[in-house]
Design a protein around this motif. Sequence first.
Motif, PDB file in Angstrom:
ATOM      1  N   VAL A  28      44.119  50.763  34.263  1.00 33.55           N
ATOM      2  CA  VAL A  28      44.670  49.425  34.504  1.00 33.55           C
ATOM      3  C   VAL A  28      45.133  49.265  35.954  1.00 33.55           C
ATOM      4  O   VAL A  28      44.999  48.184  36.535  1.00 33.55           O
ATOM      5  CB  VAL A  28      45.802  49.129  33.501  1.00 33.55           C
ATOM      6  N   THR A  29      45.672  50.300  36.562  1.00 36.49           N
ATOM      7  CA  THR A  29      46.005  50.199  37.984  1.00 36.49           C
ATOM      8  C   THR A  29      44.734  50.070  38.823  1.00 36.49           C
ATOM      9  O   THR A  29      44.712  49.338  39.827  1.00 36.49           O
ATOM     10  CB  THR A  29      46.827  51.408  38.466  1.00 36.49           C
ATOM     11  N   ALA A  30      43.661  50.741  38.422  1.00 38.65           N
ATOM     12  CA  ALA A  30      42.375  50.567  39.104  1.00 38.65           C
ATOM     13  C   ALA A  30      41.872  49.143  38.939  1.00 38.65           C
ATOM     14  O   ALA A  30      41.336  48.545  39.882  1.00 38.65           O
ATOM     15  CB  ALA A  30      41.356  51.565  38.556  1.00 38.65           C
ATOM     16  N   LEU A  31      42.031  48.590  37.754  1.00 39.01           N
ATOM     17  CA  LEU A  31      41.666  47.193  37.505  1.00 39.01           C
ATOM     18  C   LEU A  31      42.408  46.255  38.452  1.00 39.01           C
ATOM     19  O   LEU A  31      41.810  45.343  39.052  1.00 39.01           O
ATOM     20  CB  LEU A  31      41.965  46.840  36.042  1.00 39.01           C
ATOM     21  N   GLU A  32      43.698  46.469  38.621  1.00 37.48           N
ATOM     22  CA  GLU A  32      44.489  45.613  39.510  1.00 37.48           C
ATOM     23  C   GLU A  32      44.049  45.778  40.967  1.00 37.48           C
ATOM     24  O   GLU A  32      44.009  44.800  41.727  1.00 37.48           O
ATOM     25  CB  GLU A  32      45.973  45.929  39.358  1.00 37.48           C
ATOM     26  N   ALA A  33      43.713  46.995  41.358  1.00 35.02           N
ATOM     27  CA  ALA A  33      43.207  47.216  42.713  1.00 35.02           C
ATOM     28  C   ALA A  33      41.904  46.457  42.927  1.00 35.02           C
ATOM     29  O   ALA A  33      41.694  45.841  43.993  1.00 35.02           O
ATOM     30  CB  ALA A  33      43.006  48.708  42.955  1.00 35.02           C
ATOM     31  N   MET A  34      41.027  46.473  41.940  1.00 28.76           N
ATOM     32  CA  MET A  34      39.763  45.740  42.047  1.00 28.76           C
ATOM     33  C   MET A  34      40.026  44.239  42.151  1.00 28.76           C
ATOM     34  O   MET A  34      39.342  43.530  42.900  1.00 28.76           O
ATOM     35  CB  MET A  34      38.868  46.056  40.851  1.00 28.76           C
ATOM     36  N   ARG A  35      41.000  43.749  41.412  1.00 33.05           N
ATOM     37  CA  ARG A  35      41.349  42.322  41.513  1.00 33.05           C
ATOM     38  C   ARG A  35      41.750  41.963  42.940  1.00 33.05           C
ATOM     39  O   ARG A  35      41.328  40.941  43.489  1.00 33.05           O
ATOM     40  CB  ARG A  35      42.501  42.003  40.563  1.00 33.05           C
ATOM     41  N   ARG A  36      42.594  42.794  43.526  1.00 32.18           N
ATOM     42  CA  ARG A  36      43.104  42.497  44.868  1.00 32.18           C
ATOM     43  C   ARG A  36      41.969  42.489  45.891  1.00 32.18           C
ATOM     44  O   ARG A  36      41.879  41.584  46.725  1.00 32.18           O
ATOM     45  CB  ARG A  36      44.163  43.519  45.268  1.00 32.18           C
ATOM     46  N   TYR A  37      41.101  43.483  45.825  1.00 30.65           N
ATOM     47  CA  TYR A  37      40.016  43.557  46.799  1.00 30.65           C
ATOM     48  C   TYR A  37      38.929  42.513  46.538  1.00 30.65           C
ATOM     49  O   TYR A  37      38.311  42.005  47.475  1.00 30.65           O
ATOM     50  CB  TYR A  37      39.425  44.960  46.823  1.00 30.65           C
ATOM     51  N   ALA A  38      38.689  42.197  45.272  1.00 26.30           N
ATOM     52  CA  ALA A  38      37.668  41.197  44.953  1.00 26.30           C
ATOM     53  C   ALA A  38      38.070  39.809  45.448  1.00 26.30           C
ATOM     54  O   ALA A  38      37.211  38.960  45.708  1.00 26.30           O
ATOM     55  CB  ALA A  38      37.419  41.162  43.449  1.00 26.30           C
ATOM     56  N   ALA A  39      39.375  39.566  45.568  1.00 24.10           N
ATOM     57  CA  ALA A  39      39.865  38.262  46.009  1.00 24.10           C
ATOM     58  C   ALA A  39      39.932  38.147  47.522  1.00 24.10           C
ATOM     59  O   ALA A  39      40.261  37.087  48.054  1.00 24.10           O
ATOM     60  CB  ALA A  39      41.244  38.005  45.412  1.00 24.10           C
ATOM     61  N   ALA A  40      39.617  39.225  48.243  1.00 27.18           N
ATOM     62  CA  ALA A  40      39.714  39.238  49.704  1.00 27.18           C
ATOM     63  C   ALA A  40      38.329  39.477  50.304  1.00 27.18           C
ATOM     64  O   ALA A  40      37.309  39.410  49.620  1.00 27.18           O
ATOM     65  CB  ALA A  40      40.694  40.323  50.146  1.00 27.18           C
ATOM     66  N   ARG A  57      50.704  46.519  28.202  1.00 28.45           N
ATOM     67  CA  ARG A  57      51.327  46.120  26.929  1.00 28.45           C
ATOM     68  C   ARG A  57      50.322  45.368  26.052  1.00 28.45           C
ATOM     69  O   ARG A  57      50.316  45.522  24.822  1.00 28.45           O
ATOM     70  CB  ARG A  57      52.569  45.278  27.195  1.00 28.45           C
ATOM     71  N   GLU A  58      49.478  44.568  26.673  1.00 29.00           N
ATOM     72  CA  GLU A  58      48.462  43.840  25.918  1.00 29.00           C
ATOM     73  C   GLU A  58      47.481  44.799  25.266  1.00 29.00           C
ATOM     74  O   GLU A  58      47.119  44.654  24.087  1.00 29.00           O
ATOM     75  CB  GLU A  58      47.729  42.880  26.858  1.00 29.00           C
ATOM     76  N   LEU A  59      47.034  45.809  26.033  1.00 28.39           N
ATOM     77  CA  LEU A  59      46.116  46.809  25.484  1.00 28.39           C
ATOM     78  C   LEU A  59      46.782  47.598  24.365  1.00 28.39           C
ATOM     79  O   LEU A  59      46.163  47.873  23.328  1.00 28.39           O
ATOM     80  CB  LEU A  59      45.653  47.752  26.592  1.00 28.39           C
ATOM     81  N   SER A  84      52.515  44.476  40.231  1.00 28.64           N
ATOM     82  CA  SER A  84      53.144  45.440  39.320  1.00 28.64           C
ATOM     83  C   SER A  84      53.369  44.834  37.946  1.00 28.64           C
ATOM     84  O   SER A  84      53.108  45.481  36.917  1.00 28.64           O
ATOM     85  CB  SER A  84      54.473  45.920  39.906  1.00 28.64           C
ATOM     86  N   SER A  85      53.834  43.604  37.923  1.00 28.88           N
ATOM     87  CA  SER A  85      54.108  42.938  36.646  1.00 28.88           C
ATOM     88  C   SER A  85      52.822  42.747  35.849  1.00 28.88           C
ATOM     89  O   SER A  85      52.813  42.882  34.618  1.00 28.88           O
ATOM     90  CB  SER A  85      54.780  41.581  36.888  1.00 28.88           C
ATOM     91  N   ARG A  86      51.737  42.440  36.550  1.00 27.14           N
ATOM     92  CA  ARG A  86      50.471  42.233  35.848  1.00 27.14           C
ATOM     93  C   ARG A  86      49.947  43.541  35.267  1.00 27.14           C
ATOM     94  O   ARG A  86      49.367  43.560  34.174  1.00 27.14           O
ATOM     95  CB  ARG A  86      49.440  41.612  36.792  1.00 27.14           C
ATOM     96  N   VAL A  87      50.130  44.644  35.987  1.00 30.94           N
ATOM     97  CA  VAL A  87      49.738  45.954  35.448  1.00 30.94           C
ATOM     98  C   VAL A  87      50.489  46.243  34.153  1.00 30.94           C
ATOM     99  O   VAL A  87      49.887  46.631  33.141  1.00 30.94           O
ATOM    100  CB  VAL A  87      49.990  47.073  36.485  1.00 30.94           C
ATOM    101  N   ILE A  88      51.795  46.054  34.168  1.00 30.88           N
ATOM    102  CA  ILE A  88      52.605  46.303  32.968  1.00 30.88           C
ATOM    103  C   ILE A  88      52.194  45.369  31.843  1.00 30.88           C
ATOM    104  O   ILE A  88      52.077  45.777  30.676  1.00 30.88           O
ATOM    105  CB  ILE A  88      54.102  46.152  33.279  1.00 30.88           C
TER     106      ILE A  88
END
Length: 305
Positions: free
Chosen positions: A107-119, A26-28, A18-22
């Motif tokens: 960005v939430t889709a991006l975070e979901a891809m991160r989680r699945y790409a790491a597993a 903010r960065e974007l 959640s923190s990374r999404v926020i």
Amino acid sequence: MPSSQPTPLLPPPSAENSSRVISDLRELAALTSTPDGAQRVAWGPVWRTAHEWLRAKLAPLNLQLSTDPAGNLFATLPGASDKTVIVGSHVDSVPNGGWLDGALGVVTALEAMRRYAAAAPPPVTLKLVDWADEEGARFGHSLLGSGAAAGTLDLEEVRSLKDKQGTLLVDALKENGVELDSMLNANAALKKINAKAYLEFHIEQGGVLESQNKSTGVVLGTFGLQRHMLRFVGQAAHAGATPINLRRDAFLAAASTALECREIARRHSKPGAGVVCTTGVVKVEPGFVTRDSRRRGNLRRSARA
């Protein structure tokens, strides 16, 4: 051959996710906004900056990146099956737009891809999508990229569209590597995907959930949309010397129509099926104080049911 072995379930998202999404949001926003809001208007330089930012965030995940003929960006994570879940939204914005509108879903889709790409490979293929020109803020035609992908975009309807500076849509598309006459090929590209579901996480824009003190809701349907440009023609005359009974004021006719459209929406609304009508643009000529606004008035309105 797709694997027959069951894919381990991921643990629930954490506070870190959640923190990374926020943080990404903010960065974007910092990269593509002014104090007045987001400036990621489609096909312009700030929008391209947002695209470059998104590609840079996706690069470490080693996903398959592609852009379809309509300018829609896809990032693919192959799974144990070619059955595909598409998830995303759009990074383009209206001028002075909200920092979460559209960007939240991407960005939430991006975070979901991160989680699945790491597993381990997911049970189905995942595709992130960033639809191009969802807002239609610059040329007045929304859902451009997604409409092309759906096969519903009328090319002749948009061919002559210009922005406020007189730039043709076809030229803005070319500047971004998109050919108008090839945009509908995005539909064939989408049909090649064995898509089984589409998910989009979006900020609420109407205040209904907030008024009910609810944090989330599931969309069960959407509005049908019509847009119309109406022209009212009157007669210009001196603002001081012309009596009221001799005036033919085009703006007053436009204003009366705008008020009546609101009443039409109220009359056709019913519980669970609201109708709204919005007058978004009014242009009055000749536009100076010593003439009443009677020569011409243009009114652009949207109706949703």
